[in-house]
Write an enzyme that holds these catalytic residues in place. Structure first.
Site, PDB file in Angstrom:
ATOM      1  N   THR B  42     -18.462  29.931  -5.117  1.00 29.18           N
ATOM      2  CA  THR B  42     -18.448  29.517  -6.046  1.00 29.18           C
ATOM      3  C   THR B  42     -16.705  29.451  -6.790  1.00 29.18           C
ATOM      4  O   THR B  42     -16.419  29.070  -7.735  1.00 29.18           O
ATOM      5  CB  THR B  42     -18.596  31.151  -7.205  1.00 29.18           C
ATOM      6  N   HIS B  51      -9.498  33.256 -19.248  1.00 27.35           N
ATOM      7  CA  HIS B  51      -9.843  33.323 -20.531  1.00 27.35           C
ATOM      8  C   HIS B  51      -8.848  34.186 -21.459  1.00 27.35           C
ATOM      9  O   HIS B  51      -8.507  35.508 -20.789  1.00 27.35           O
ATOM     10  CB  HIS B  51     -11.143  33.928 -20.401  1.00 27.35           C
ATOM     11  N   VAL B 176     -24.268  37.465   6.957  1.00 26.60           N
ATOM     12  CA  VAL B 176     -24.772  39.350   6.740  1.00 26.60           C
ATOM     13  C   VAL B 176     -26.413  38.614   6.943  1.00 26.60           C
ATOM     14  O   VAL B 176     -27.097  38.042   5.832  1.00 26.60           O
ATOM     15  CB  VAL B 176     -24.362  40.073   6.095  1.00 26.60           C
ATOM     16  N   ARG B 315     -22.713  29.324 -10.825  1.00 23.33           N
ATOM     17  CA  ARG B 315     -21.996  29.834 -11.167  1.00 23.33           C
ATOM     18  C   ARG B 315     -23.328  31.325 -11.021  1.00 23.33           C
ATOM     19  O   ARG B 315     -24.272  30.963 -10.684  1.00 23.33           O
ATOM     20  CB  ARG B 315     -22.262  30.575 -13.068  1.00 23.33           C
ATOM     21  N   ILE B 338     -20.591  38.203 -11.092  1.00 25.34           N
ATOM     22  CA  ILE B 338     -20.081  37.436 -11.525  1.00 25.34           C
ATOM     23  C   ILE B 338     -19.472  36.008 -11.848  1.00 25.34           C
ATOM     24  O   ILE B 338     -19.218  35.635 -10.981  1.00 25.34           O
ATOM     25  CB  ILE B 338     -18.522  37.827 -10.568  1.00 25.34           C
ATOM     26  N   SER B 344     -10.983  35.243 -14.249  1.00 25.71           N
ATOM     27  CA  SER B 344      -9.853  35.582 -15.298  1.00 25.71           C
ATOM     28  C   SER B 344      -9.863  37.309 -14.355  1.00 25.71           C
ATOM     29  O   SER B 344      -8.756  37.734 -15.025  1.00 25.71           O
ATOM     30  CB  SER B 344     -10.323  35.468 -16.595  1.00 25.71           C
ATOM     31  N   CYS B 404      -0.475  10.346  -2.343  1.00 28.08           N
ATOM     32  CA  CYS B 404      -0.990  10.647  -3.492  1.00 28.08           C
ATOM     33  C   CYS B 404      -0.264  12.068  -4.160  1.00 28.08           C
ATOM     34  O   CYS B 404      -0.007  12.346  -5.281  1.00 28.08           O
ATOM     35  CB  CYS B 404      -2.180  10.653  -4.076  1.00 28.08           C
ATOM     36  N   CYS B 439      -6.738   9.125  -3.945  1.00 30.14           N
ATOM     37  CA  CYS B 439      -7.416   7.981  -2.809  1.00 30.14           C
ATOM     38  C   CYS B 439      -8.194   9.199  -1.813  1.00 30.14           C
ATOM     39  O   CYS B 439      -8.593   8.322  -1.087  1.00 30.14           O
ATOM     40  CB  CYS B 439      -6.138   7.464  -1.675  1.00 30.14           C
ATOM     41  N   CYS B 444      -4.846   9.554   4.464  1.00 29.57           N
ATOM     42  CA  CYS B 444      -4.016  10.981   5.266  1.00 29.57           C
ATOM     43  C   CYS B 444      -4.954  11.893   6.267  1.00 29.57           C
ATOM     44  O   CYS B 444      -4.846  12.465   6.932  1.00 29.57           O
ATOM     45  CB  CYS B 444      -3.373  11.642   4.432  1.00 29.57           C
TER      46      CYS B 444
END
Lengths: 419, 484
Positions: B42, B51, B176, B315, B338, B344, B404, B439, B444
């Site tokens: 996440t 925030h 786990v 989320r 969470i 934040s 880039c 790109c 690369c």
């Protein structure tokens, strides 16, 4: 500050031809700057044949074609730097480069030739839905991994986009032992050369699905499959038409984009259609003494045309350094319409031009039985029958100085297709 | 003796923040993760927004930890050297009616109660004076001067590196499969062997409910992976907005946000779709079309032709809607549910749990605690003289691999050599932005594969995009077997 007469950014086909031509036009203080560890650019990975039919009247592979020019360069003792990246170009022709041995160096150049080539449009820019696993490559990256690094990238392959590199890679992957399931093309026509469709798809029985696109990518870690769907005339996916392919690799050949970060940085005017700088008939950009050629200017179909264009850029840059000045007020805009997307050059000076000038352009879709017409103001200068014109193939028309001699300052040159 | 005092499950931003805060104390700590690197779930796919704290309901853990966390991020970004910018945000409303005014006033009120400073409601014209590209349809806005943006990858990496420099161990590719209590604490069964510990901190993101429910079956929690899709635009679209633009939620929907990133890109998204599958980070055509069109309602001229990629994140939304942070069973600590504003709040969650754990074990402060960390050197952001000096010391900083984003070989090697270091192409990308540009690693990739293989001393064929199974190359032997 170090001063050099001509600095050429890029040691691919355009930069090499420009350097040789500049030398042959009398310049001696020339520097070619190449970011890779060898000269030749993208030709090094194009190990197939078919290069040089126009330039050398024989059929060469990409590395062979490059080698001809590299030999011409070294025979003339022209200096070049490898593993060196240009980080900055100013509109006053200051070129800053960087490498591991010299650090950061700025050169004041008499003339600059932009020859940075192009890059590929990546998956992200195409907005293909689904997961983001390993196994999705642009065709050029795949070509480098297979042909230069000698790697195997996948065994069951689907290719999206029928640009030339995609078509070439369909054959290449087949020869490498992979199964190429199909080539899907969003447009109702291929973006590649007809000869590549014949030699790379038809000869190997690889189907080309026109008006189709990838509508989903499966596989969390590595590609496990994709869906291909038909698209409508607005290029939107038609629900319910998806066909699933089990595959481990998706190659993308969905367009090339001239690499003009440095050009933009220098404040040089860019053509919205080509993605390259606007140039005049001497290939000079909107910044005095900065010239452009090759795929950084507009994407070419054949490297022979790149070499021709770059030779002119080299010659013009050499003349500029020798003090030739042009009358900036005498330029006419070249306008395009009726299915023609753009022209290069974008401006022509009837007063300053050579006896003839080749104007190159591409069309926006396939047209049959049309007339290619050139107008000066309202006067038709030329009319040429075209049985078929295709977006994948660059077209050209030659304009003569004597035909344009009567132009007044407010005239435009117009190139168009008519019924 | 157990192997560790504390094992943290999950090396996302929450787990790494807990590790960083816990490293202030004299405890033997290990962070384990099922993936090959930190910031792989996440934490890697979110809005990157710090925030201010006006959104969360006063009195909730979310409200308290958000305000505290966002204050900590300001200070940590200096000390641990990761990019943060206070760009300010706005919540915009397209109707000048009672509902809009009421909605914005409610946010203002919440913000004041949560302790957010300098909030005010402004007219559409005032909003457009700040951001000229805002839609003419915007009639009112809540101006949030102290909203910020952060690089979620580099913040997580900074927390992890700081924890590691204070002795925290990291074990990756360690999934786990079971947790049982024993006399000394807990025994974790993992795909890479058993691990014993006095305490467990559950920071497992969308999987946190599974671990919680193993230990607290009588008080189960339930986490829904709520997918959000995003579209990312190139730097040259970066001047479309300086503030983060949120839409005031209406009866018609929540709206999507448009924000600059700390690296100068523009990010558009997310939508919200509740899923069952905890791994479904795919994007959809409908989702992308939705966020693209919704964002245009706030900022009508977003140049989508400059799109460089799209992605989605999950989320971890718990049924109770608030964060679950604390000791849920003896020695078993949760940081569960969470979701936003999790990024934040992360350092505040870390601080809260570290204090609880230190108290429980009576741990003393670490004497030789290192409180700082140096970020990655960005040669292209240095002056020419400084850059030249750096290249003299290490020529690898003179060789650009990713054009880039102007990433040098020196930065890539640094990303791999640090602890915990990058082990995959994605790990390098998240640390130094190789392949993050327009790109998308076309040029690369071959070079980066070689550098990574050389640094790790493994064959190029074993280099992965992220976890095993995502190898970029195939071995030629496999292919001939396939044909035989």
């Amino acid at each position: 500050m170090i001063r050099r007469d001509i600095v050429i950014i890029g040691g691919g086909p355009a930069g090499l031809a420009a350097a040789v031509a500049a030398y042959d036009a009398g310049s001696r203080d020339i520097l070619v700057i190449e970011r890779d560890d060898r000269l030749g650019g993208i030709l090094n990975q194009c190990i197939h044949n078919g290069f040089g039919l126009h330039t050398f009247k024989e059929e060469l592979t990409g590395p062979e074609y490059a080698d001809r020019f590299i030999s011409q360069l070294t025979d003339r003792g022209i200096e070049y730097k490898l593993d060196t990246i240009v980080t900055d170009v100013s509109d006053t022709r200051c070129v800053t480069y960087m490498n591991g041995s010299e650090g950061v160096v700025t050169i004041e150049a008499g003339a600059v030739i932009l020859a940075m080539g192009c890059r590929e449009r990546p998956r992200g820019a195409l907005g293909i839905p689904g997961f983001r696993p390993a196994g999705v490559y642009t065709a050029g990256t795949a070509q480098r991994l297979v042909n230069i690094e000698g790697k195997c990238i996948g065994k069951r392959v689907v290719i999206l986009g029928s640009g030339d590199i995609g078509l070439i890679m369909a054959r290449r992957m087949t020869l490498e032992g992979a199964k190429v399931l199909c080539v899907a093309e969003l447009m109702p026509y291929s973006g590649g050369l007809q000869r590549n469709i014949t030699q790379c798809l038809d000869d190997f029985g690889i189907p080309l699905l026109l008006s189709h696109t990838v509508s989903r990518i499966y596989g969390k870690e590595r590609v496990t499959g994709i869906d291909i769907s038909e698209v409508d005339e607005n290029r939107n996916v038609i629900p319910g038409t998806e066909i699933h392919y089990d595959c481990d690799t998706l190659l993308l050949s969905c367009g090339l984009l001239p690499e003009n970060e440095l050009t933009r940085q220098a404040g040089i005017s860019i053509d919205r259609v080509t993605g390259g700088p606007d140039v005049r008939d001497d290939l000079e950009t909107s910044a005095e003494g900065i010239f452009a050629c090759g795929n950084v200017l507009h994407v070419h179909d054949l490297v022979d045309y790149v070499s021709q264009e770059a030779s002119r850029a080299g010659q013009m840059a050499s003349e500029f350094v020798s003090g030739r000045k042009r009358d900036h007020l005498s330029y006419l805009k070249v306008e395009t319409s009726g299915g023609i997307r753009y022209s290069v050059p974008q401006y022509i000076s009837p007063k300053e031009m050579e006896d003839s000038i080749t104007v190159r352009f591409r069309v926006d879709k396939v047209y049959r039985d049309r007339k290619l017409c050139v107008y000066l103001g309202t006067t038709k200068l030329r009319e040429q029958r075209k049985n078929i014109v295709k977006p994948g193939e660059m077209e050209q028309v030659v304009l003569l100085k004597k035909d344009l001699g009567s132009a007044s300052g407010t005239d435009t040159i117009r190139i168009c297709l008519e019924d | 003796m157990p192997d560790y005092d504390v094992v943290i499950i999950g090396a996302g931003v929450t787990g790494c923040a807990v590790a960083m805060e816990l490293a202030r104390y004299d405890l033997k700590t290990c962070v384990i993760d099922k993936d090959e690197d930190v910031c792989s779930g996440t934490s890697k796919a979110n809005s990157g927004i710090v925030h201010a704290g006006h959104d969360a309901l006063p009195g909730t853990l979310k409200a308290r930890l958000n305000v505290r966390g966002s204050a900590m991020i300001r200070e940590l970004s200096d000390r641990l050297d990761f990019p943060f910018r206070e760009n300010g945000s706005m919540v915009v409303a397209t109707d000048d009616d009672d509902a809009s005014r009421h909605g914005l006033e409610e946010l203002l009120e919440r913000g004041i109660r949560n302790g957010v400073e300098d909030l005010r409601i402004i007219t559409g014209d005032e909003a457009r004076a700040y951001e000229p590209n805002l839609s003419e349809d915007i009639k009112l806005a809540l101006l949030v001067p102290h909203g910020g943006i952060v690089c979620p990858f580099l913040m997580t990496v900074a927390f992890a590196e700081n924890a590691a420099s204070n002795g925290t161990e990291f074990r990756f590719l360690t999934s786990v499969t079971g947790i049982t209590r024993n006399a000394e604490g807990y025994l974790l069964s993992t795909g890479a062997g058993d691990i014993s510990t006095r305490a467990v901190v559950n920071c497992a993101g969308v999987y946190a409910d599974i671990f919680h429910n193993m230990i607290c079956p009588d008080r189960p929690i339930h986490i829904t992976p709520r997918r959000g899709e995003y579209v990312l635009l190139d730097h040259d679209a970066g001047d479309i907005t300086g503030h983060t633009i949120f839409r005031l939620p209406t009866a018609k929907g929540k709206g999507v946000l448009v924000t600059p990133t700390v690296h100068g890109n523009i990010l558009v998204g997310p939508n919200a779709e509740d899923l069952e599958d905890k791994e479904d980070t795919s994007t959809t055509l409908d989702g992308m079309n939705y966020i693209r069109s919704k964002a245009l309602e706030s900022v009508p001229n977003i140049p989508y032709s400059k799109t460089i990629t799209s992605f989605s994140g999950l989320r971890a939304t718990e049924d109770g809607k608030d964060f679950i942070v604390g000791e849920s069973a003896d020695g078993f600590f949760d940081a569960a549910g969470i979701d936003s504003p999790g990024l934040s709040s992360a350092p505040a969650i870390g601080e809260m749990l570290a204090e609880l754990i230190a108290d429980k074990f009576g741990a003393s402060p670490r004497q030789d605690h290192i409180s700082t960390r140096k970020g990655f050197v960005k040669p292209m952001e240095l002056s020419s003289e400084e850059r030249a000096g750096l290249i003299r010391e290490d020529p690898a900083y003179g060789r650009i691999v990713c054009r880039c984003e102007n990433v040098t070989e020196g930065e890539i090697r640094d990303a791999i050599r640090r602890t915990p270091g990058a082990r995959s192409l994605d790990g390098i990308k998240r640390r130094v932005r190789q392949g993050m540009g327009r790109c998308q690693a076309g040029f690369c990739t071959p070079r980066t594969i070689s550098i990574l293989a050389e640094e790790l001393g493994i064959p190029e064929e074993d280099i992965c995009k992220n976890i095993p199974g995502s190898e970029i190359l195939c071995s030629k032997e496999d292919r001939s077997d396939d044909q035989a």
